[in-house]
Design an enzyme around this catalytic site. Structure first.
Site, short mmCIF file in Angstrom:
data_model
loop_
_atom_site.label_atom_id
_atom_site.label_comp_id
_atom_site.label_asym_id
_atom_site.label_seq_id
_atom_site.Cartn_x
_atom_site.Cartn_y
_atom_site.Cartn_z
N LYS A 24 -9.38 18.11 -2.65
CA LYS A 24 -10.19 17.02 -2.09
C LYS A 24 -9.34 16.10 -1.22
O LYS A 24 -9.72 15.77 -0.09
CB LYS A 24 -10.81 16.20 -3.24
N ASN A 25 -8.21 15.66 -1.74
CA ASN A 25 -7.44 14.63 -1.05
C ASN A 25 -6.64 15.16 0.14
O ASN A 25 -6.00 14.39 0.85
CB ASN A 25 -6.52 13.89 -2.03
N CYS A 121 -15.43 -1.37 -6.20
CA CYS A 121 -14.03 -1.46 -6.64
C CYS A 121 -13.86 -0.80 -8.00
O CYS A 121 -13.55 -1.45 -8.98
CB CYS A 121 -13.51 -2.88 -6.68
N ARG A 126 -8.89 -2.41 -4.07
CA ARG A 126 -8.25 -1.39 -3.22
C ARG A 126 -8.19 -1.94 -1.82
O ARG A 126 -8.99 -1.59 -0.96
CB ARG A 126 -9.02 -0.08 -3.28
N PRO A 127 -7.25 -2.82 -1.58
CA PRO A 127 -7.18 -3.48 -0.28
C PRO A 127 -6.78 -2.52 0.83
O PRO A 127 -6.26 -1.44 0.55
CB PRO A 127 -6.10 -4.55 -0.47
N ILE A 128 -7.04 -2.92 2.08
CA ILE A 128 -6.65 -2.07 3.20
C ILE A 128 -5.73 -2.84 4.16
O ILE A 128 -5.61 -2.51 5.33
CB ILE A 128 -7.88 -1.52 3.97
N ASP A 311 -3.87 10.18 -10.74
CA ASP A 311 -5.14 10.91 -10.83
C ASP A 311 -5.20 11.83 -12.05
O ASP A 311 -6.28 12.28 -12.42
CB ASP A 311 -5.37 11.75 -9.55
N ILE A 333 -0.03 2.54 -10.55
CA ILE A 333 -0.54 2.64 -9.18
C ILE A 333 -1.79 1.80 -8.97
O ILE A 333 -1.90 1.05 -8.01
CB ILE A 333 -0.83 4.12 -8.80
N ARG A 403 -17.99 14.19 -7.11
CA ARG A 403 -17.26 13.80 -5.89
C ARG A 403 -15.98 14.60 -5.73
O ARG A 403 -15.49 14.76 -4.61
CB ARG A 403 -16.89 12.30 -5.95
N1 EPU Z 1 -2.77 -0.50 -1.39
C1 EPU Z 1 -2.70 -1.78 -0.91
N2 EPU Z 1 -3.01 -2.00 0.41
C2 EPU Z 1 -3.35 -1.01 1.25
C3 EPU Z 1 -3.42 0.32 0.75
C4 EPU Z 1 -3.13 0.55 -0.58
O1 EPU Z 1 -2.39 -2.70 -1.63
O2 EPU Z 1 -3.60 -1.28 2.43
C5 EPU Z 1 -2.48 -0.24 -2.83
C6 EPU Z 1 -3.74 0.23 -3.55
O3 EPU Z 1 -4.56 -0.85 -3.92
C7 EPU Z 1 -3.17 0.95 -4.74
C8 EPU Z 1 -1.88 1.56 -4.19
O4 EPU Z 1 -1.59 0.83 -2.99
O5 EPU Z 1 -2.86 0.07 -5.77
C9 EPU Z 1 -1.98 3.04 -3.89
O6 EPU Z 1 -2.92 3.29 -2.90
P1 EPU Z 1 -2.83 4.48 -1.86
O7 EPU Z 1 -3.10 3.91 -0.52
O8 EPU Z 1 -1.57 5.25 -2.06
O9 EPU Z 1 -4.04 5.37 -2.34
P2 EPU Z 1 -5.28 5.85 -1.49
O10 EPU Z 1 -4.80 6.43 -0.21
O11 EPU Z 1 -6.33 4.82 -1.46
C10 EPU Z 1 -5.15 8.29 -2.45
C11 EPU Z 1 -6.09 9.23 -3.14
C12 EPU Z 1 -6.41 8.71 -4.53
C13 EPU Z 1 -5.09 8.61 -5.30
C14 EPU Z 1 -4.09 7.72 -4.54
C15 EPU Z 1 -2.74 7.65 -5.20
C16 EPU Z 1 -7.38 10.17 -1.32
C17 EPU Z 1 -8.70 10.34 -0.68
N3 EPU Z 1 -7.32 9.35 -2.37
O12 EPU Z 1 -5.81 7.03 -2.40
O13 EPU Z 1 -7.25 9.66 -5.15
O14 EPU Z 1 -5.32 8.08 -6.58
O15 EPU Z 1 -3.93 8.22 -3.19
O16 EPU Z 1 -2.16 8.90 -5.28
O17 EPU Z 1 -6.40 10.81 -0.92
C18 EPU Z 1 -8.84 10.43 -6.69
O18 EPU Z 1 -8.70 11.55 -6.17
O19 EPU Z 1 -9.48 10.25 -7.76
C19 EPU Z 1 -8.22 9.28 -6.05
C20 EPU Z 1 -8.54 8.03 -6.34
#
Ligand code: EPU
Length: 422
Positions: A24-25, A121, A126-128, A311, A333, A403
Protein backbone atom coordinates in the site's frame (compact mmCIF):
# COMPACT_ATOMS: atom_id res chain seq x y z
CA UNK A 1 -20.68 -0.85 3.01
CA UNK A 2 -19.78 0.58 6.43
CA UNK A 3 -22.12 -1.90 8.02
CA UNK A 4 -19.99 -4.88 7.13
CA UNK A 5 -18.27 -6.73 9.90
CA UNK A 6 -15.91 -9.62 10.39
CA UNK A 7 -17.16 -12.56 12.41
CA UNK A 8 -14.36 -14.71 13.76
CA UNK A 9 -14.59 -17.97 15.70
CA UNK A 10 -11.25 -18.17 17.46
CA UNK A 11 -9.18 -21.20 18.34
CA UNK A 12 -8.40 -22.55 14.87
CA UNK A 13 -4.72 -22.94 14.00
CA UNK A 14 -3.48 -21.45 10.74
CA UNK A 15 -1.73 -23.65 8.24
CA UNK A 16 -0.67 -23.09 4.66
CA UNK A 17 0.93 -20.75 2.21
CA UNK A 18 0.10 -17.21 1.12
CA UNK A 19 1.51 -14.82 -1.46
CA UNK A 20 1.92 -11.34 -0.06
CA UNK A 21 0.00 -8.42 -1.63
CA UNK A 22 1.69 -5.38 -3.18
CA UNK A 23 2.64 -2.63 -0.74
CA UNK A 24 0.00 0.00 0.00
CA UNK A 25 2.58 2.55 1.10
CA UNK A 26 4.55 2.11 -2.13
CA UNK A 27 1.54 1.93 -4.46
CA UNK A 28 -0.06 5.18 -3.22
CA UNK A 29 2.92 7.54 -3.75
CA UNK A 30 3.80 5.79 -7.03
CA UNK A 31 0.24 6.31 -8.31
CA UNK A 32 0.59 9.99 -7.38
CA UNK A 33 3.98 10.14 -9.11
CA UNK A 34 2.38 8.87 -12.32
CA UNK A 35 0.96 12.41 -12.65
CA UNK A 36 4.50 13.56 -13.47
CA UNK A 37 4.78 11.32 -16.53
CA UNK A 38 3.24 13.79 -18.93
CA UNK A 39 5.11 12.95 -22.15
CA UNK A 40 2.54 12.73 -24.95
CA UNK A 41 1.22 9.28 -25.72
CA UNK A 42 2.85 7.63 -22.69
CA UNK A 43 1.25 5.35 -20.15
CA UNK A 44 2.18 4.01 -16.72
CA UNK A 45 1.44 0.36 -15.97
CA UNK A 46 1.65 -0.64 -12.31
CA UNK A 47 1.61 -4.35 -11.54
CA UNK A 48 1.10 -5.97 -8.15
CA UNK A 49 -1.09 -3.06 -7.07
CA UNK A 50 -3.09 -4.12 -4.00
CA UNK A 51 -6.89 -4.27 -4.36
CA UNK A 52 -7.59 -2.08 -1.33
CA UNK A 53 -9.85 0.91 -0.84
CA UNK A 54 -6.98 3.42 -0.59
CA UNK A 55 -5.83 2.38 -4.06
CA UNK A 56 -9.38 2.87 -5.40
CA UNK A 57 -9.41 6.32 -3.76
CA UNK A 58 -6.11 7.17 -5.48
CA UNK A 59 -7.67 6.08 -8.80
CA UNK A 60 -10.56 8.47 -8.20
CA UNK A 61 -8.14 11.32 -7.51
CA UNK A 62 -6.25 10.59 -10.75
CA UNK A 63 -9.50 10.66 -12.72
CA UNK A 64 -10.60 13.87 -10.99
CA UNK A 65 -7.32 15.51 -12.02
CA UNK A 66 -8.02 14.66 -15.66
CA UNK A 67 -5.86 11.53 -16.10
CA UNK A 68 -7.21 8.30 -17.55
CA UNK A 69 -6.96 5.52 -15.01
CA UNK A 70 -8.19 1.94 -14.91
CA UNK A 71 -7.56 -0.94 -12.56
CA UNK A 72 -8.04 -4.61 -13.27
CA UNK A 73 -6.58 -7.82 -11.81
CA UNK A 74 -4.08 -5.96 -9.70
CA UNK A 75 -2.76 -3.89 -12.60
CA UNK A 76 -3.34 -0.15 -12.73
CA UNK A 77 -2.98 1.61 -16.07
CA UNK A 78 -2.65 5.38 -15.91
CA UNK A 79 -2.51 7.73 -18.89
CA UNK A 80 -1.44 11.05 -17.40
CA UNK A 81 -1.17 13.10 -20.60
CA UNK A 82 -3.89 15.45 -19.46
CA UNK A 83 -3.89 17.10 -16.01
CA UNK A 84 -6.58 19.68 -16.55
CA UNK A 85 -7.67 20.25 -12.97
CA UNK A 86 -4.74 20.80 -10.57
CA UNK A 87 -6.78 20.44 -7.41
CA UNK A 88 -8.22 17.77 -5.14
CA UNK A 89 -11.75 18.13 -3.83
CA UNK A 90 -12.42 18.16 -0.12
CA UNK A 91 -14.41 14.94 -0.46
CA UNK A 92 -11.47 13.09 -2.01
CA UNK A 93 -8.98 14.55 0.48
CA UNK A 94 -11.12 13.27 3.32
CA UNK A 95 -11.34 9.79 1.86
CA UNK A 96 -7.67 9.22 2.20
CA UNK A 97 -5.20 10.96 4.45
CA UNK A 98 -2.34 10.08 2.15
CA UNK A 99 -3.78 12.25 -0.62
CA UNK A 100 -1.21 14.78 0.63
CA UNK A 101 1.25 12.75 -1.50
CA UNK A 102 -0.39 14.17 -4.59
CA UNK A 103 0.69 17.70 -3.70
CA UNK A 104 4.34 17.33 -4.79
CA UNK A 105 3.35 15.47 -7.95
CA UNK A 106 0.66 17.93 -9.07
CA UNK A 107 2.91 20.92 -8.32
CA UNK A 108 5.81 19.31 -10.15
CA UNK A 109 3.64 18.78 -13.21
CA UNK A 110 1.60 21.99 -13.34
CA UNK A 111 3.23 24.52 -10.99
CA UNK A 112 -0.12 24.90 -9.22
CA UNK A 113 -2.23 22.94 -6.78
CA UNK A 114 -5.15 23.53 -4.51
CA UNK A 115 -6.03 21.02 -1.81
CA UNK A 116 -7.91 21.08 1.45
CA UNK A 117 -6.12 19.96 4.59
CA UNK A 118 -6.34 16.21 5.17
CA UNK A 119 -9.05 15.85 7.80
CA UNK A 120 -9.49 13.64 10.87
CA UNK A 121 -6.78 12.48 13.24
CA UNK A 122 -6.75 8.72 13.83
CA UNK A 123 -3.20 8.51 15.00
CA UNK A 124 -3.03 11.78 16.87
CA UNK A 125 -1.95 14.98 15.17
CA UNK A 126 -0.54 14.39 11.69
CA UNK A 127 0.76 17.80 10.75
CA UNK A 128 2.06 18.66 7.28
CA UNK A 129 4.35 21.51 8.31
CA UNK A 130 7.45 19.74 6.96
CA UNK A 131 5.81 19.17 3.56
CA UNK A 132 4.92 22.85 3.36
CA UNK A 133 8.25 24.29 4.38
CA UNK A 134 10.10 21.96 1.98
CA UNK A 135 7.92 23.04 -0.95
CA UNK A 136 8.40 26.70 -0.01
CA UNK A 137 12.17 26.18 -0.24
CA UNK A 138 11.58 24.95 -3.79
CA UNK A 139 9.96 28.23 -4.78
CA UNK A 140 6.31 27.42 -4.10
CA UNK A 141 4.12 30.17 -2.66
CA UNK A 142 1.61 28.61 -0.27
CA UNK A 143 -1.40 30.43 1.07
CA UNK A 144 -3.61 28.88 3.70
CA UNK A 145 -7.20 30.00 3.49
CA UNK A 146 -10.40 28.52 4.92
CA UNK A 147 -8.85 25.10 5.54
CA UNK A 148 -7.45 24.96 2.01
CA UNK A 149 -3.93 25.30 0.68
CA UNK A 150 -3.38 27.32 -2.44
CA UNK A 151 0.05 26.50 -3.86
CA UNK A 152 1.71 28.21 -6.78
CA UNK A 153 5.10 28.24 -8.45
CA UNK A 154 4.42 30.53 -11.39
CA UNK A 155 7.97 30.28 -12.71
CA UNK A 156 8.24 26.55 -12.00
CA UNK A 157 9.89 24.75 -9.11
CA UNK A 158 13.57 25.12 -8.38
CA UNK A 159 15.96 22.63 -6.79
CA UNK A 160 16.91 23.29 -3.18
CA UNK A 161 18.93 21.88 -0.31
CA UNK A 162 16.43 20.61 2.24
CA UNK A 163 17.33 19.08 5.59
CA UNK A 164 14.54 17.38 7.49
CA UNK A 165 14.33 17.73 11.27
CA UNK A 166 12.75 14.25 11.31
CA UNK A 167 13.05 11.70 8.46
CA UNK A 168 9.36 11.88 7.49
CA UNK A 169 8.34 9.31 4.87
CA UNK A 170 5.65 11.42 3.21
CA UNK A 171 7.76 14.59 3.19
CA UNK A 172 10.71 12.78 1.59
CA UNK A 173 8.39 11.35 -1.07
CA UNK A 174 6.68 14.67 -1.75
CA UNK A 175 10.03 16.42 -2.21
CA UNK A 176 11.29 13.69 -4.56
CA UNK A 177 8.18 14.07 -6.70
CA UNK A 178 8.32 17.87 -6.74
CA UNK A 179 12.05 17.80 -7.53
CA UNK A 180 11.92 15.27 -10.37
CA UNK A 181 10.91 17.94 -12.92
CA UNK A 182 12.29 20.98 -11.05
CA UNK A 183 14.99 23.27 -12.43
CA UNK A 184 18.37 22.20 -11.00
CA UNK A 185 19.40 19.89 -8.18
CA UNK A 186 17.61 19.07 -4.94
CA UNK A 187 19.40 17.46 -2.01
CA UNK A 188 17.38 15.94 0.83
CA UNK A 189 19.31 15.57 4.09
CA UNK A 190 18.07 13.25 6.86
CA UNK A 191 15.75 11.65 4.30
CA UNK A 192 13.46 8.77 5.28
CA UNK A 193 15.13 5.44 4.47
CA UNK A 194 11.98 3.31 4.26
CA UNK A 195 11.99 0.75 1.41
CA UNK A 196 8.86 2.41 -0.01
CA UNK A 197 10.89 5.61 -0.57
CA UNK A 198 13.42 3.57 -2.55
CA UNK A 199 10.58 1.94 -4.52
CA UNK A 200 9.20 5.36 -5.49
CA UNK A 201 12.68 6.51 -6.59
CA UNK A 202 13.15 3.34 -8.61
CA UNK A 203 9.82 3.95 -10.34
CA UNK A 204 10.65 7.58 -11.12
CA UNK A 205 14.10 6.63 -12.45
CA UNK A 206 12.50 4.08 -14.74
CA UNK A 207 10.41 6.97 -16.08
CA UNK A 208 13.54 8.98 -16.80
CA UNK A 209 14.13 10.82 -13.49
CA UNK A 210 17.64 11.24 -12.06
CA UNK A 211 17.44 10.30 -8.39
CA UNK A 212 20.39 8.96 -6.45
CA UNK A 213 20.73 7.69 -2.90
CA UNK A 214 17.08 6.80 -2.11
CA UNK A 215 17.00 4.21 0.66
CA UNK A 216 19.80 6.13 2.38
CA UNK A 217 19.82 9.34 4.41
CA UNK A 218 20.93 11.65 1.57
CA UNK A 219 18.97 11.77 -1.67
CA UNK A 220 20.10 13.81 -4.67
CA UNK A 221 17.58 14.63 -7.40
CA UNK A 222 18.68 16.24 -10.66
CA UNK A 223 15.63 17.73 -12.30
CA UNK A 224 14.85 16.61 -15.86
CA UNK A 225 12.65 18.19 -18.55
CA UNK A 226 10.02 15.48 -18.81
CA UNK A 227 9.16 11.95 -17.71
CA UNK A 228 7.84 9.13 -19.84
CA UNK A 229 5.75 6.13 -18.77
CA UNK A 230 6.97 2.69 -17.76
CA UNK A 231 5.87 -0.76 -16.70
CA UNK A 232 6.59 -1.23 -13.01
CA UNK A 233 5.96 -3.87 -10.37
CA UNK A 234 5.14 -2.53 -6.90
CA UNK A 235 7.23 -4.03 -4.05
CA UNK A 236 5.60 -6.53 -1.68
CA UNK A 237 3.89 -5.22 1.46
CA UNK A 238 6.18 -5.69 4.46
CA UNK A 239 3.45 -4.70 6.93
CA UNK A 240 0.92 -7.17 5.51
CA UNK A 241 3.68 -9.78 5.76
CA UNK A 242 4.28 -8.89 9.44
CA UNK A 243 0.54 -8.92 10.08
CA UNK A 244 0.01 -12.46 8.76
CA UNK A 245 3.02 -13.66 10.76
CA UNK A 246 1.47 -12.04 13.85
CA UNK A 247 -1.88 -13.74 13.10
CA UNK A 248 -0.09 -17.10 12.92
CA UNK A 249 1.88 -16.44 16.11
CA UNK A 250 -1.39 -15.54 17.79
CA UNK A 251 -3.49 -18.47 16.50
CA UNK A 252 -0.69 -21.05 16.37
CA UNK A 253 0.25 -23.10 13.32
CA UNK A 254 2.59 -22.93 10.38
CA UNK A 255 2.77 -20.37 7.61
CA UNK A 256 4.80 -20.09 4.43
CA UNK A 257 4.87 -16.57 3.01
CA UNK A 258 5.97 -16.25 -0.61
CA UNK A 259 6.63 -13.23 -2.81
CA UNK A 260 7.98 -11.18 0.09
CA UNK A 261 11.33 -9.53 0.82
CA UNK A 262 12.59 -10.98 4.12
CA UNK A 263 15.23 -8.24 4.47
CA UNK A 264 12.47 -5.61 4.66
CA UNK A 265 11.12 -7.24 7.85
CA UNK A 266 14.49 -7.91 9.44
CA UNK A 267 13.67 -5.89 12.56
CA UNK A 268 10.42 -7.83 13.09
CA UNK A 269 11.55 -11.44 12.62
CA UNK A 270 13.79 -11.51 15.75
CA UNK A 271 10.79 -10.45 17.85
CA UNK A 272 8.89 -13.55 16.70
CA UNK A 273 11.97 -15.66 17.39
CA UNK A 274 12.09 -14.29 20.93
CA UNK A 275 8.44 -15.28 21.30
CA UNK A 276 9.61 -18.83 20.58
CA UNK A 277 8.46 -19.03 16.96
CA UNK A 278 10.76 -20.58 14.35
CA UNK A 279 11.60 -18.42 11.37
CA UNK A 280 13.50 -19.54 8.31
CA UNK A 281 13.99 -17.36 5.27
CA UNK A 282 14.97 -18.36 1.76
CA UNK A 283 15.06 -15.89 -1.16
CA UNK A 284 11.55 -14.40 -1.34
CA UNK A 285 10.02 -16.77 1.22
CA UNK A 286 9.55 -16.93 4.96
CA UNK A 287 8.79 -20.25 6.64
CA UNK A 288 7.22 -19.63 10.01
CA UNK A 289 6.12 -21.91 12.79
CA UNK A 290 4.42 -20.74 15.98
CA UNK A 291 5.61 -22.98 18.80
CA UNK A 292 3.75 -22.99 22.10
CA UNK A 293 3.77 -21.43 24.61
CA UNK A 294 4.67 -17.98 23.30
CA UNK A 295 7.07 -16.01 25.46
CA UNK A 296 7.15 -12.32 26.29
CA UNK A 297 9.83 -10.27 24.54
CA UNK A 298 12.33 -7.50 25.32
CA UNK A 299 10.97 -3.95 25.06
CA UNK A 300 10.00 -3.10 21.48
CA UNK A 301 10.62 0.50 20.43
CA UNK A 302 9.01 1.65 17.21
CA UNK A 303 11.48 3.56 15.08
CA UNK A 304 12.04 4.75 11.57
CA UNK A 305 13.42 2.17 9.14
CA UNK A 306 15.41 -0.02 9.65
CA UNK A 307 13.97 -0.06 13.19
CA UNK A 308 10.77 -1.81 14.25
CA UNK A 309 7.93 -0.21 12.22
CA UNK A 310 5.09 1.59 13.97
CA UNK A 311 2.69 -0.04 11.49
CA UNK A 312 3.49 -3.51 12.90
CA UNK A 313 3.03 -2.48 16.52
CA UNK A 314 -0.69 -3.34 16.87
CA UNK A 315 -0.62 -6.80 15.20
CA UNK A 316 2.50 -7.84 17.14
CA UNK A 317 1.01 -6.55 20.39
CA UNK A 318 -2.05 -8.73 19.75
CA UNK A 319 0.10 -11.84 19.47
CA UNK A 320 1.81 -11.01 22.79
CA UNK A 321 -1.45 -10.81 24.77
CA UNK A 322 -1.30 -14.54 25.54
CA UNK A 323 2.50 -14.83 25.81
CA UNK A 324 4.03 -15.86 29.13
CA UNK A 325 5.43 -12.87 30.98
CA UNK A 326 5.51 -9.12 30.52
CA UNK A 327 6.17 -7.32 27.23
CA UNK A 328 6.64 -3.60 26.72
CA UNK A 329 6.15 -1.34 23.70
CA UNK A 330 7.41 2.22 23.31
CA UNK A 331 5.61 3.99 20.44
CA UNK A 332 7.95 6.70 19.18
CA UNK A 333 6.46 7.66 15.81
CA UNK A 334 2.81 8.56 16.35
CA UNK A 335 1.31 10.18 19.41
CA UNK A 336 -1.89 8.22 19.61
CA UNK A 337 -1.42 4.76 18.24
CA UNK A 338 -2.75 2.57 21.03
CA UNK A 339 -6.46 2.78 20.16
CA UNK A 340 -6.63 -0.99 19.66
CA UNK A 341 -5.76 -1.50 23.34
CA UNK A 342 -9.37 -0.85 24.39
CA UNK A 343 -10.59 -3.70 22.16
CA UNK A 344 -7.80 -6.05 23.27
CA UNK A 345 -8.61 -5.32 26.90
CA UNK A 346 -12.28 -6.12 26.30
CA UNK A 347 -11.12 -9.50 25.00
CA UNK A 348 -9.43 -10.07 28.34
CA UNK A 349 -5.90 -8.83 27.63
CA UNK A 350 -4.03 -7.17 30.49
CA UNK A 351 -2.53 -3.99 29.04
CA UNK A 352 -1.58 -0.75 30.70
CA UNK A 353 -0.86 2.34 28.61
CA UNK A 354 0.96 5.37 29.93
CA UNK A 355 1.85 7.92 27.25
CA UNK A 356 4.20 6.29 24.74
CA UNK A 357 4.50 3.09 26.75
CA UNK A 358 2.27 0.00 26.78
CA UNK A 359 2.86 -2.85 29.20
CA UNK A 360 1.35 -6.22 28.27
CA UNK A 361 1.00 -8.82 30.99
CA UNK A 362 0.39 -12.18 29.30
CA UNK A 363 -2.95 -13.86 30.14
CA UNK A 364 -4.04 -17.49 29.68
CA UNK A 365 -7.22 -16.73 27.77
CA UNK A 366 -8.78 -14.20 25.46
CA UNK A 367 -12.55 -14.12 24.91
CA UNK A 368 -14.52 -13.34 21.78
CA UNK A 369 -16.34 -9.98 22.01
CA UNK A 370 -18.02 -7.37 19.84
CA UNK A 371 -15.61 -4.58 19.10
CA UNK A 372 -14.72 -2.07 16.41
CA UNK A 373 -11.60 -1.43 14.36
CA UNK A 374 -10.21 1.93 15.55
CA UNK A 375 -7.91 2.37 12.53
CA UNK A 376 -6.21 0.24 9.86
CA UNK A 377 -3.41 -1.46 11.80
CA UNK A 378 -5.32 -1.44 15.08
CA UNK A 379 -8.14 -3.29 13.29
CA UNK A 380 -5.66 -5.88 12.01
CA UNK A 381 -4.42 -6.28 15.58
CA UNK A 382 -7.96 -7.03 16.78
CA UNK A 383 -8.33 -9.66 14.04
CA UNK A 384 -5.06 -11.30 15.16
CA UNK A 385 -6.29 -11.38 18.77
CA UNK A 386 -9.74 -12.70 17.80
CA UNK A 387 -8.08 -15.67 16.07
CA UNK A 388 -6.64 -16.64 19.47
CA UNK A 389 -9.78 -15.94 21.50
CA UNK A 390 -12.28 -18.46 22.85
CA UNK A 391 -15.66 -18.01 21.18
CA UNK A 392 -16.93 -15.58 18.61
CA UNK A 393 -15.72 -12.05 17.95
CA UNK A 394 -17.47 -9.48 15.80
CA UNK A 395 -15.35 -6.65 14.49
CA UNK A 396 -17.14 -3.67 12.99
CA UNK A 397 -15.78 -0.55 11.24
CA UNK A 398 -13.85 -2.82 8.92
CA UNK A 399 -13.69 -0.14 6.24
CA UNK A 400 -10.48 0.81 8.05
CA UNK A 401 -9.04 -2.68 7.57
CA UNK A 402 -10.08 -2.66 3.89
CA UNK A 403 -7.96 0.45 3.36
CA UNK A 404 -4.80 -1.61 3.61
CA UNK A 405 -5.48 -5.36 3.47
CA UNK A 406 -6.62 -7.15 0.35
CA UNK A 407 -9.55 -9.38 1.40
CA UNK A 408 -8.13 -10.22 4.80
CA UNK A 409 -10.92 -12.73 5.48
CA UNK A 410 -10.14 -14.70 2.30
CA UNK A 411 -6.44 -14.86 3.09
CA UNK A 412 -7.09 -16.08 6.63
CA UNK A 413 -9.85 -18.56 5.61
CA UNK A 414 -7.47 -20.06 3.07
CA UNK A 415 -5.22 -20.85 6.04
CA UNK A 416 -8.01 -22.52 7.98
CA UNK A 417 -9.31 -19.64 10.11
CA UNK A 418 -13.03 -19.48 10.79
CA UNK A 419 -13.64 -15.91 9.63
CA UNK A 420 -16.30 -14.41 7.46
CA UNK A 421 -17.46 -11.01 6.28
CA UNK A 422 -21.15 -10.35 6.84
N1 EPU B 1 5.25 14.71 10.88
C1 EPU B 1 5.24 16.04 11.23
N2 EPU B 1 5.14 16.98 10.24
C2 EPU B 1 5.07 16.66 8.94
C3 EPU B 1 5.08 15.28 8.58
C4 EPU B 1 5.16 14.33 9.57
O1 EPU B 1 5.30 16.37 12.40
O2 EPU B 1 5.00 17.56 8.09
C5 EPU B 1 5.31 13.67 11.94
C6 EPU B 1 4.01 12.87 11.99
O3 EPU B 1 3.02 13.54 12.72
C7 EPU B 1 4.45 11.60 12.65
C8 EPU B 1 5.88 11.42 12.14
O4 EPU B 1 6.29 12.71 11.65
O5 EPU B 1 4.47 11.73 14.04
C9 EPU B 1 6.02 10.38 11.05
O6 EPU B 1 5.30 10.75 9.93
P1 EPU B 1 5.71 10.38 8.44
O7 EPU B 1 5.61 11.62 7.63
O8 EPU B 1 7.00 9.64 8.43
O9 EPU B 1 4.56 9.38 8.06
P2 EPU B 1 3.55 9.48 6.85
O10 EPU B 1 4.31 9.74 5.60
O11 EPU B 1 2.40 10.33 7.19
C10 EPU B 1 3.81 6.93 6.27
C11 EPU B 1 2.89 5.76 6.09
C12 EPU B 1 2.27 5.38 7.43
C13 EPU B 1 3.41 5.02 8.38
C14 EPU B 1 4.41 6.18 8.49
C15 EPU B 1 5.61 5.87 9.34
C16 EPU B 1 2.05 6.04 3.84
C17 EPU B 1 0.89 6.27 2.95
N3 EPU B 1 1.83 6.11 5.15
O12 EPU B 1 3.02 7.98 6.80
O13 EPU B 1 1.46 4.25 7.21
O14 EPU B 1 2.90 4.72 9.66
O15 EPU B 1 4.86 6.55 7.16
O16 EPU B 1 6.31 4.80 8.82
O17 EPU B 1 3.16 5.75 3.36
C18 EPU B 1 -0.27 2.73 7.67
O18 EPU B 1 0.09 2.12 6.66
O19 EPU B 1 -1.10 2.27 8.49
C19 EPU B 1 0.30 4.04 7.94
C20 EPU B 1 -0.22 4.90 8.81
Amino acid sequence: MHLQKLVINGGKKLNGEIRIQGAKNAALPIMAAAVLCGKAGEKVTLRNCPRISDVYAAMRILTYLGCKASFEDGTAVIIPENVSRPEISDELMREMRSSIFFLGAILGRTGRCRITLPGGCDLGPRPIDMHISALRKMGVTIKEEYGALDCRAEKGLTGAKISLSFPSVGTTENIMMAAALAEGTTVIGNAAREPEVADLAEFLNRCGAKINGAGGGKIVINGVKELHGCDYEIMPDRIACATYLACTASAGGELAVTGCRPWDVESILPVFEQMGCSVYTLDDKIFFSANRPLKAVNPIRTMVYPGFPTDAQAPVMASLCKARGTSVFVENIFESRYKHVAGLTRMGADILVEGKVAVIEGVNRLYGVKTEAPDLRGGAGLVAAALAADGTSEITNIQYIDRGYEEIEKVLSSLGADIKRV
